[in-house]
Motif scaffolding. Structure first.
Motif, PDB file in Angstrom:
ATOM      1  N   SER A 192       1.701   6.848  -6.910  1.00 37.98           N
ATOM      2  CA  SER A 192       0.902   7.375  -7.197  1.00 37.98           C
ATOM      3  C   SER A 192       1.247   9.115  -6.566  1.00 37.98           C
ATOM      4  O   SER A 192       1.252   9.952  -7.983  1.00 37.98           O
ATOM      5  CB  SER A 192      -0.538   7.617  -6.472  1.00 37.98           C
ATOM      6  N   ILE A 193       2.349   9.327  -5.724  1.00 35.58           N
ATOM      7  CA  ILE A 193       2.710  10.706  -5.410  1.00 35.58           C
ATOM      8  C   ILE A 193       3.380  10.993  -6.423  1.00 35.58           C
ATOM      9  O   ILE A 193       3.418  12.238  -6.861  1.00 35.58           O
ATOM     10  CB  ILE A 193       3.060  10.815  -4.278  1.00 35.58           C
ATOM     11  N   ALA A 216       1.410  -1.473   0.045  1.00 40.64           N
ATOM     12  CA  ALA A 216      -0.053   0.117   0.347  1.00 40.64           C
ATOM     13  C   ALA A 216       1.051   1.533   0.197  1.00 40.64           C
ATOM     14  O   ALA A 216       0.760   2.475  -0.912  1.00 40.64           O
ATOM     15  CB  ALA A 216      -0.691   0.239   1.228  1.00 40.64           C
ATOM     16  N   ILE A 217       1.973   0.698   0.572  1.00 43.31           N
ATOM     17  CA  ILE A 217       2.849   2.512   0.376  1.00 43.31           C
ATOM     18  C   ILE A 217       3.223   2.380  -0.538  1.00 43.31           C
ATOM     19  O   ILE A 217       3.788   3.549  -0.809  1.00 43.31           O
ATOM     20  CB  ILE A 217       4.067   2.099   1.907  1.00 43.31           C
ATOM     21  N   ASN A 232       2.645   1.671  -3.441  1.00 42.62           N
ATOM     22  CA  ASN A 232       1.422   2.094  -4.172  1.00 42.62           C
ATOM     23  C   ASN A 232       1.380   3.811  -4.509  1.00 42.62           C
ATOM     24  O   ASN A 232       0.961   4.326  -5.160  1.00 42.62           O
ATOM     25  CB  ASN A 232      -0.545   1.469  -3.939  1.00 42.62           C
ATOM     26  N   LYS A 233       1.011   4.134  -3.211  1.00 40.99           N
ATOM     27  CA  LYS A 233       0.561   5.405  -2.512  1.00 40.99           C
ATOM     28  C   LYS A 233       1.931   6.255  -2.975  1.00 40.99           C
ATOM     29  O   LYS A 233       1.854   7.377  -3.780  1.00 40.99           O
ATOM     30  CB  LYS A 233       0.704   6.135  -1.130  1.00 40.99           C
TER      31      LYS A 233
END
Length: 157
Positions: A139-140, A132-133, A135-136
């Motif tokens: 995206s950033i 999840a980190i 992926n975040k």
């Protein structure tokens, strides 16, 4: 510091210095802390990615030759103003202990949130959290690399 709680001598003579003004240089930092003992290493942290790449991150670590020197520097420099900002000076081992305590209390809160959302799992696995980190972060990075949209103005003459 290892998971059992053992702190070696090196970490007891290493200071975390935070809340640094971005105008403070490595040389200035060493000059501020050298009166308290022999500095054997200094780690001034920089942004390595993103729009702030190459800029200071606002914190550093200084390693003294002894625990006593580090404690003296901590006592004298914590709260001292540098470029109008109060320095945060702690033993590096204290910093990691505080983060561990904060993270474990946050994790407990997150575990309750996950449970109450009806997920049924109760807690997410470590690998799921890491994914999840990642992926975040991806995206950033994608968002920051996109060209900014400009407002269109209609010229009606």
């Amino acid at each position: 510091m290892d998971p059992i709680g053992y702190v070696d001598d090196k970490s007891e003579s290493r200071l975390y210095i935070g809340n640094l003004d971005l105008r403070i240089t490595e040389a200035a930092l060493i000059k501020m802390f050298s009166p308290y003992g022999k500095i054997i290493s200094e780690d001034f942290l920089w942004h390595t990615r993103g729009p702030k790449r190459g800029e200071p991150r606002g914190f550093a670590f200084i390693q003294y030759s002894s625990k006593e020197e580090a404690e003296m520097a901590k006592e004298k420099m914590h709260g001292k103003l540098a470029c109008g900002r109060p320095l945060v000076v702690r033993l590096a081992s204290e910093k990691s202990q505080l983060e561990t305590a904060n993270n474990s209390s946050k994790a407990m809160g997150e575990g309750h949130k996950i449970h109450f959302t009806g997920n049924g799992v109760g807690q997410t696995s470590r690998s799921a959290k890491i994914a999840a980190i990642k992926n975040k972060l991806k995206s950033i990075e994608e968002e920051s690399s996109r060209p900014k949209k400009q407002k269109q103005t209609d010229d009606v003459s």
